[in-house]
Design a protein around this motif. Structure first.
Motif, PDB file in Angstrom:
ATOM      1  N   TYR A 172      11.233   4.828  -2.124  1.00 17.15           N
ATOM      2  CA  TYR A 172      10.276   4.365  -1.128  1.00 17.15           C
ATOM      3  C   TYR A 172      10.853   3.220  -0.303  1.00 17.15           C
ATOM      4  O   TYR A 172      10.738   3.203   0.925  1.00 17.15           O
ATOM      5  CB  TYR A 172       8.950   3.911  -1.772  1.00 17.15           C
ATOM      6  CG  TYR A 172       8.054   3.252  -0.758  1.00 17.15           C
ATOM      7  CD1 TYR A 172       7.389   4.015   0.194  1.00 17.15           C
ATOM      8  CD2 TYR A 172       7.926   1.862  -0.686  1.00 17.15           C
ATOM      9  CE1 TYR A 172       6.616   3.412   1.177  1.00 17.15           C
ATOM     10  CE2 TYR A 172       7.157   1.253   0.289  1.00 17.15           C
ATOM     11  CZ  TYR A 172       6.503   2.036   1.221  1.00 17.15           C
ATOM     12  OH  TYR A 172       5.759   1.441   2.211  1.00 17.15           O
TER      13      TYR A 172
ATOM     14  N   GLY B 228       1.665   6.553  -6.900  1.00 18.66           N
ATOM     15  CA  GLY B 228       0.420   7.168  -7.345  1.00 18.66           C
ATOM     16  C   GLY B 228      -0.529   6.180  -8.007  1.00 18.66           C
ATOM     17  O   GLY B 228      -1.215   6.508  -8.964  1.00 18.66           O
ATOM     18  N   THR B 229      -0.541   4.956  -7.485  1.00 17.70           N
ATOM     19  CA  THR B 229      -1.416   3.919  -8.039  1.00 17.70           C
ATOM     20  C   THR B 229      -2.166   3.244  -6.906  1.00 17.70           C
ATOM     21  O   THR B 229      -2.152   3.726  -5.779  1.00 17.70           O
ATOM     22  CB  THR B 229      -0.592   2.914  -8.888  1.00 17.70           C
ATOM     23  OG1 THR B 229      -1.496   2.063  -9.597  1.00 17.70           O
ATOM     24  CG2 THR B 229       0.364   2.090  -8.056  1.00 17.70           C
ATOM     25  N   VAL B 230      -2.811   2.149  -7.180  1.00  9.49           N
ATOM     26  CA  VAL B 230      -3.599   1.430  -6.173  1.00  9.49           C
ATOM     27  C   VAL B 230      -2.917   0.122  -5.784  1.00  9.49           C
ATOM     28  O   VAL B 230      -2.106  -0.415  -6.541  1.00  9.49           O
ATOM     29  CB  VAL B 230      -5.035   1.153  -6.680  1.00  9.49           C
ATOM     30  CG1 VAL B 230      -5.798   2.453  -6.874  1.00  9.49           C
ATOM     31  CG2 VAL B 230      -5.014   0.363  -7.980  1.00  9.49           C
ATOM     32  N   ASP B 231      -3.277  -0.392  -4.619  1.00  5.53           N
ATOM     33  CA  ASP B 231      -2.688  -1.634  -4.100  1.00  5.53           C
ATOM     34  C   ASP B 231      -2.790  -2.784  -5.089  1.00  5.53           C
ATOM     35  O   ASP B 231      -1.852  -3.567  -5.246  1.00  5.53           O
ATOM     36  CB  ASP B 231      -3.380  -2.065  -2.800  1.00  5.53           C
ATOM     37  CG  ASP B 231      -3.167  -1.096  -1.652  1.00  5.53           C
ATOM     38  OD1 ASP B 231      -2.675   0.015  -1.884  1.00  5.53           O
ATOM     39  OD2 ASP B 231      -3.501  -1.471  -0.519  1.00  5.53           O
TER      40      ASP B 231
ATOM     41  N   GLY C  82       1.096   4.107  -2.938  1.00  2.48           N
ATOM     42  CA  GLY C  82       0.979   5.547  -2.704  1.00  2.48           C
ATOM     43  C   GLY C  82       2.159   6.315  -3.270  1.00  2.48           C
ATOM     44  O   GLY C  82       1.989   7.374  -3.880  1.00  2.48           O
ATOM     45  N   ALA C  83       3.349   5.763  -3.111  1.00  5.43           N
ATOM     46  CA  ALA C  83       4.553   6.427  -3.624  1.00  5.43           C
ATOM     47  C   ALA C  83       4.544   6.514  -5.149  1.00  5.43           C
ATOM     48  O   ALA C  83       5.105   7.443  -5.724  1.00  5.43           O
ATOM     49  CB  ALA C  83       5.803   5.678  -3.144  1.00  5.43           C
TER      50      ALA C  83
ATOM     51  N   GLY D   1       0.821  -1.209   0.000  1.00  5.35           N
ATOM     52  CA  GLY D   1       0.000   0.000   0.000  1.00  5.35           C
ATOM     53  C   GLY D   1       0.852   1.256   0.000  1.00  5.35           C
ATOM     54  O   GLY D   1       0.542   2.235  -0.691  1.00  5.35           O
ATOM     55  N   GLY D   2       1.924   1.243   0.785  1.00  2.00           N
ATOM     56  CA  GLY D   2       2.833   2.389   0.815  1.00  2.00           C
ATOM     57  C   GLY D   2       3.520   2.592  -0.521  1.00  2.00           C
ATOM     58  O   GLY D   2       3.669   3.727  -0.997  1.00  2.00           O
TER      59      GLY D   2
END
Length: 86
Positions: free
Chosen positions: A65, A36-39, A33-34, A29-30
């Motif tokens: 990240y 700019g997408t989804v899990d 986010g780094a 998930g992190g």
């Protein structure tokens, strides 16, 4: 032959990302986010399910990240420049 080389390279990058995600506090998930997408996109990427492979332009963001060095990618028979003395 090029397709096999790309599959090998993608496999090596996926292994590098998975090792990075084993570090304390690092999650899919992190990473999503780094980038700019989804899990689910990260999960698919780590399973080798992306039709286009991993975007090489994202490697620096992934490395940042994960807090690990970006992998050296070899094309052809070139040597790793860090391993040669000047």
């Amino acid at each position: 032959r090029k397709i096999a080389a790309m599959n090998d390279m993608n496999g090596a990058i996926i292994a590098w990302i998975k090792r990075g995600l084993e570090r304390a506090g690092k999650t899919q998930g992190g990473l999503a986010g780094a980038l700019g997408t989804v899990d689910s996109a990260i999960s698919k990427m780590l399973k080798g399910g992306l039709k286009t492979g991993i975007n090489m332009n994202e490697l620096p963001k992934i490395a940042e990240y994960l807090e690990v060095p970006c992998p050296y990618i070899v094309f052809g028979d070139e040597e790793d420049p860090a391993s040669t003395s000047a």
